[in-house]
Design a protein around this motif. Sequence first.
Motif, mmCIF file in Angstrom:
data_model
loop_
_atom_site.group_PDB
_atom_site.id
_atom_site.type_symbol
_atom_site.label_atom_id
_atom_site.label_comp_id
_atom_site.label_asym_id
_atom_site.label_seq_id
_atom_site.Cartn_x
_atom_site.Cartn_y
_atom_site.Cartn_z
ATOM 1 N N THR A 140 0.884 -0.849 0.238
ATOM 2 C CA THR A 140 0.325 0.354 -0.147
ATOM 3 C C THR A 140 0.737 1.546 -0.382
ATOM 4 O OG1 THR A 140 -0.303 0.136 2.884
ATOM 5 C CG2 THR A 140 -1.690 -1.193 1.233
ATOM 6 N N GLN A 141 1.732 1.169 0.406
ATOM 7 C CA GLN A 141 2.627 2.674 0.483
ATOM 8 C C GLN A 141 4.293 2.214 -0.734
ATOM 9 O OE1 GLN A 141 2.607 4.425 2.558
ATOM 10 N NE2 GLN A 141 0.668 3.657 3.898
ATOM 11 N N SER A 142 4.544 3.510 -0.724
ATOM 12 C CA SER A 142 5.697 3.851 -1.587
ATOM 13 C C SER A 142 6.902 3.745 -1.190
ATOM 14 C CB SER A 142 5.586 4.024 -2.722
ATOM 15 O OG SER A 142 5.584 5.755 -1.561
ATOM 16 N N GLY A 143 8.055 3.372 -1.242
ATOM 17 C CA GLY A 143 9.221 3.561 -0.799
ATOM 18 C C GLY A 143 9.884 2.570 0.227
ATOM 19 N N ASP A 144 11.289 3.195 0.928
ATOM 20 C CA ASP A 144 11.921 2.302 1.714
ATOM 21 C C ASP A 144 11.031 2.247 3.253
ATOM 22 O OD1 ASP A 144 13.709 1.175 -0.331
ATOM 23 O OD2 ASP A 144 15.434 2.478 0.375
ATOM 24 N N ILE A 145 11.246 0.837 4.101
ATOM 25 C CA ILE A 145 10.965 1.082 5.338
ATOM 26 C C ILE A 145 11.776 0.693 6.097
ATOM 27 C CG2 ILE A 145 9.203 -0.768 6.347
ATOM 28 C CD1 ILE A 145 7.885 -1.752 3.757
ATOM 29 N N LEU A 146 11.268 1.664 7.389
ATOM 30 C CA LEU A 146 12.645 1.701 8.766
ATOM 31 C C LEU A 146 11.896 1.239 9.414
ATOM 32 C CD1 LEU A 146 15.045 2.471 9.551
ATOM 33 C CD2 LEU A 146 14.904 4.520 9.989
ATOM 34 N N VAL A 147 12.466 0.167 10.005
ATOM 35 C CA VAL A 147 12.155 -0.616 11.506
ATOM 36 C C VAL A 147 12.319 -0.198 12.850
ATOM 37 C CG1 VAL A 147 10.764 -2.988 12.276
ATOM 38 C CG2 VAL A 147 10.509 -2.366 9.778
ATOM 39 N N PHE A 148 11.859 0.273 13.746
ATOM 40 C CA PHE A 148 13.423 0.194 15.123
ATOM 41 C C PHE A 148 12.494 -0.772 15.830
ATOM 42 C CE2 PHE A 148 13.066 4.999 13.320
ATOM 43 C CZ PHE A 148 14.320 4.960 13.535
ATOM 44 N N LEU A 149 13.588 -1.334 16.198
ATOM 45 C CA LEU A 149 14.104 -2.739 17.245
ATOM 46 C C LEU A 149 14.288 -2.636 18.236
ATOM 47 C CD1 LEU A 149 13.169 -5.594 14.403
ATOM 48 C CD2 LEU A 149 11.254 -5.097 15.796
ATOM 49 N N PRO A 150 14.194 -3.329 19.353
ATOM 50 C CA PRO A 150 14.992 -3.163 20.612
ATOM 51 C C PRO A 150 16.375 -2.960 20.419
ATOM 52 C CG PRO A 150 13.376 -4.972 20.754
ATOM 53 C CD PRO A 150 12.881 -3.998 19.662
ATOM 54 N N GLY A 151 16.713 -4.398 20.111
ATOM 55 C CA GLY A 151 18.016 -4.388 19.808
ATOM 56 C C GLY A 151 18.594 -5.780 18.638
ATOM 57 N N GLN A 152 20.055 -6.239 18.657
ATOM 58 C CA GLN A 152 20.131 -6.866 17.749
ATOM 59 C C GLN A 152 19.474 -7.577 17.835
ATOM 60 O OE1 GLN A 152 24.331 -8.280 18.294
ATOM 61 N NE2 GLN A 152 24.331 -9.867 17.294
ATOM 62 N N ARG A 153 19.245 -9.307 18.655
ATOM 63 C CA ARG A 153 18.245 -10.214 18.774
ATOM 64 C C ARG A 153 16.492 -10.399 18.303
ATOM 65 N NH1 ARG A 153 17.859 -10.639 24.374
ATOM 66 N NH2 ARG A 153 15.650 -10.095 24.083
ATOM 67 N N GLU A 154 15.985 -9.450 18.684
ATOM 68 C CA GLU A 154 15.231 -9.407 18.286
ATOM 69 C C GLU A 154 14.851 -8.925 16.455
ATOM 70 O OE1 GLU A 154 14.451 -8.308 22.570
ATOM 71 O OE2 GLU A 154 15.630 -6.972 20.729
ATOM 72 N N ILE A 155 16.411 -7.393 15.816
ATOM 73 C CA ILE A 155 16.685 -8.024 14.564
ATOM 74 C C ILE A 155 17.052 -9.204 13.908
ATOM 75 C CG2 ILE A 155 18.892 -6.523 13.306
ATOM 76 C CD1 ILE A 155 18.391 -4.556 15.162
ATOM 77 N N GLU A 156 17.573 -9.628 14.441
ATOM 78 C CA GLU A 156 17.434 -11.130 13.654
ATOM 79 C C GLU A 156 16.654 -12.110 14.006
ATOM 80 O OE1 GLU A 156 20.179 -11.919 11.923
ATOM 81 O OE2 GLU A 156 21.634 -10.366 12.586
ATOM 82 N N GLN A 157 16.236 -12.072 14.637
ATOM 83 C CA GLN A 157 14.607 -12.907 15.125
ATOM 84 C C GLN A 157 13.697 -12.269 13.702
ATOM 85 O OE1 GLN A 157 13.453 -12.486 18.745
ATOM 86 N NE2 GLN A 157 14.619 -13.798 19.471
ATOM 87 N N ALA A 158 13.781 -11.133 13.497
ATOM 88 C CA ALA A 158 12.491 -10.374 12.255
ATOM 89 C C ALA A 158 12.798 -10.450 11.097
ATOM 90 C CB ALA A 158 12.679 -8.753 13.017
ATOM 91 N N ALA A 159 14.590 -10.947 10.815
ATOM 92 C CA ALA A 159 15.360 -10.767 9.651
ATOM 93 C C ALA A 159 14.674 -12.186 8.793
ATOM 94 C CB ALA A 159 16.938 -10.913 9.641
#
Length: 834
Positions: A212-231
Motif C-alpha cells: 500500500t505504500q511506496s518507498g523504503d521501510i525503516l523498522v525500529f526494534l529494541p536490539g540485535q536479537r529482535e533484529i535477527e529474529q525479524a530478519a
Amino acid sequence: MKLPNLPVTAVLPDITKSLEASPNLVLVAPPGAGKTTLVPLALLDAPWRAGRKIIMLEPRRMAARGAAARMADLLGEQVGERVGYRVRFDTKVSKSTIIEVVTEGVFTRMLASDPALEDVACVLFDEFHERSLDGDLALALALDLQAGLREDLRLMAMSATLDGAAVANLMNAPVVESEGRTFPVTIQYREPAPRQSLDNHLTDAVIEALATQSGDILVFLPGQREIEQAARALEARKLQQKAQIHRLYGALPFKQQQAAIQPAKDGARKIVLASAIAETSLTIEGVTVVIDSGLARKPVFEPSTGLSRLQTIKASKAAITQRAGRAGRLAPGTAIRFWREQQTAALAPFDTPEIMNADLTGLILDLANWGVMDVAQLQWLDQPPTPALQEARQLLSRLGALDLDAEGTAKTLTAHGRAMADFPLHPRLSHMVLKANTLGMARRAGPLALMVQERGRGIDLTPRADAANRGRGFTQADNVLPKQAERLLRLLPRTKVEQADLADGTLLGFAYPDRIARRSGRTKGHMVRYKLANGRAADLPEDDELAAQEFITVVDMMGKVGRARITMAAALPKAELETHFADQMEERISSRFILAEKRLESIATYQLGELALSKPRPVPVSDEAALAALDEALEKHGLALLPWQEADRRLRGRLALLHARLGQQWPAMDNTSLLANRTIWLHPFMVGATSFAPLGHGDLSHGLMMLAAHTTAREIDTLLPSHFTAPSGSRLPLDYGDGDAAMDPDFAPVLRARPQELFGLDQHPAVLEGRLPLAVELLSPAGRPIQITRDLPGFWRGSWADVRADLRGRYLKHPWPEDPLTATPTARAKPRGT
C-alpha cells in the motif's frame, strides 16, 4: 564552497556571530535540518579558529564515519583530507585535516594525551540530547578545561530534542534555534492481537506496507536479537524477493552498515531493521515508511552486583517523535506504531540520561586521570548517583588503579591506573590485558577483551576465541577481532617473559574477580547453578559443555536475582585459581547463635569473596566473635533470650514504673529501649561469654542498675519497695510487671495476699510515697484469686460478707470473722481442735 539550502543554513550567520561574541553556544535543530554537516563547515573560515582544528563529537562510530563522509563529499574531497574521523580502532586523518569527527570516548583519551587541546579551537557536541555517559563526561571535562586553561576554547552543544535552557544554563550560553524542514507524516496505530508475537505482527505490517505504500521501510526494534529474529521471519515469508532486507545495529561490520544506509541499486526497495542507532545522525536514503515497535533497550547498572544488564523498556516520547520523523525526511511519509494511540500519553517525555543508570568505573578512572578525585568539582547536568560512584571506586581499588582512604574516598591514581586509562577498553578489561602482558599472554587476552564487548554465538568464549585466532570465527565480527587487537597490543609496554599457558577463565578472572564462580548444584528446568564470588547465583543449561566445569569466570548474565542465566563465561582450572588468585583468598570465620540449642557455633571456610573454596570446619569461638554473634541473636530474637531471674524481673518492673511516673531521670525499661541501650547495660557482662547462661547470676540486675546511673537500691526501695509487710508480719513480694506493662497509665503494682494476713488493715496499701495504690489480689487459702480491689477498707465493709459466706464452709481451718477490722491477722490456719 556552496552549502546546501537546508533549514540550519538560515541560522549559520547567527551561529558564527554568537561564537565571535562569546565562547559557548547551544543549537537546537530538528533531525534533517543539516546541523551535523553544515555547522562544522560554516566554521572553517571563522577568524577565531586561527588555523586550529574543529572537533565534532558523535555518540556512535557509524554516525562519526557518516558525518565525515558527507562533509568531505560537500568539499569535493576524500575523507582524511580537510575532514577526517577518529573512532575506536579506525582513524582517517592527515596533516591537512581541520575538522575531526570523533566518538565521545575517543575525545576523553584525546584530552588525556593533550590536556590543553592547544591545537583545537572549537568542540562541537552533536546529538547531545542522547545524553550518553561519555557525552556528559566530555562536556564536563571541556568546561573544566575552558574554566582553567582555555578561555578561548569554543564549546557548542547541538541537539534535535533537548532541554535547551538547562544545557544553556550549565554552559552559560545563548540558544539558537533552527526550524526543521520535514514533510508531513501520517501516524497509524496498529496494536498486536492478544498473544500475537512481535515477529508475526511485524511481518504482517511489512507485507501491508509493501503493498500500500511506496518507498523504503525503516523498522525500529529494541536490539540485535529482535533484529535477527525479524530478519529470519521476513525471509521465511520470501519478502527478500520483493525488497532487500538489511540489518542495522552497532555490532555489524562497517560495510553492512553502509549497505543499509545507502540507496538500493537498480531502484529496488529496502527494508531496514534497525536499533535506536537509526534515530538520529544517520540519514537513510529512500525511507518513507517507519514501523515502530515502541521498544528500546537500555543498560541498567546494579551497584549491588557490579553488573550492567540490558533492560527492554518503552521508548520515550522524544524517541518515537524522532523515529516518526525519519519517514518525512525526503517526502510525505507514514509512521506505523505498534500500540494504541491513547498509550502515547503515558510515555516518558525523554530518555533517562545514561549517567543515572550506568556503570561509572570508566568515568571515575578518566576523572582520576584528569586529576579530579571528587566528581562534585565538575559541572554536570545530572550529578552521578552516589551508590554507583562508590561501587566504581571500590572496583578500581581492587584492580589496583586507585588508592582509597579509610572512608572509601579516592586519594591517588596509581601508575597501573594511569596505564589502564590509556587503553580504549573498560577498566576491567584494561587491567586484564596489562596483567596478561606481564605473564606473556597479551596476544590471547587482547582479542578476548574485544570479544567480551561484542555479542556472539554460544556461552563459552573459548571456542569463539580459538576460531577467531584461526581466522574462521563464528561471526564476521569475530574474524576482525585479531586485527583490531594488533592495534591494541601496540599500546602495551614490551616485556621479556616466558609465555604462560593460562585458560581464558583465568585471564577473564583478572577482569572479573568478583564473578569467579563455583558449581553448587542443580536446579529445576535442567539447569546447573553456580555461586559467584560477589554472592549472587546464576544458572547454566546442563547440556552446555561449560556446565561440566567446577570453576568458571562469568562475564555476563541476564535476569533478576534468583533467576539469572549465564550468557558469557569461560572455564577456570582449579590449579590456576589457587595460583593466580591466592592473594584474594582468605580464611573467614563466621559465628552464629543456634536458637534451638541456645549455644554459639563458629565455623571456618577458605573463601574468595563470598565464594567458599573449602568445606566448613568447626573452630573455637573467639571472645570477639561470641559477643558479635550473641548481640546479633538479641537483635533478631529479642530480650526473651536472656536468663531473667525473678529478682531481675522485679527490679526491671520497679525501674519501669519509676520511669513512667517520675519521668526521664529514671531509665526506660521497655524492650525497645533496653535493646537500643544494650551496649551500656548488657555488653560489659557479655565479654568472654559464649552463651547467655552466665548472665543469670545477677548480672542482669547489675546491668539495669548501671542504666539507673547514681541511683542506689535504698532510693528505689524507699519509693517502690520490693515487698509489703503485712499486718500478720509476713513480707509479701510486690509484682511490678515487666518493663512494657508499666507504661499503661492504669497500671498498679500487685499485692497478692490471703485476707487473713490483712485483718485489721483499715488503710489501703500504696507505694510511691503513698501516691500509687496497690492492686490487692485477695487469695483463697488454696492460693486461688478471690477478688482484686484498690479499696481495701471498702472491701472489708462491703464484699467481705459475701466472700466469708462463700468460703468459710470450704476452708474450716481458717478464720472468717464477721468483722475483719477487729480480728487478729494471721498467716496460719487454726490450731487443731479449735
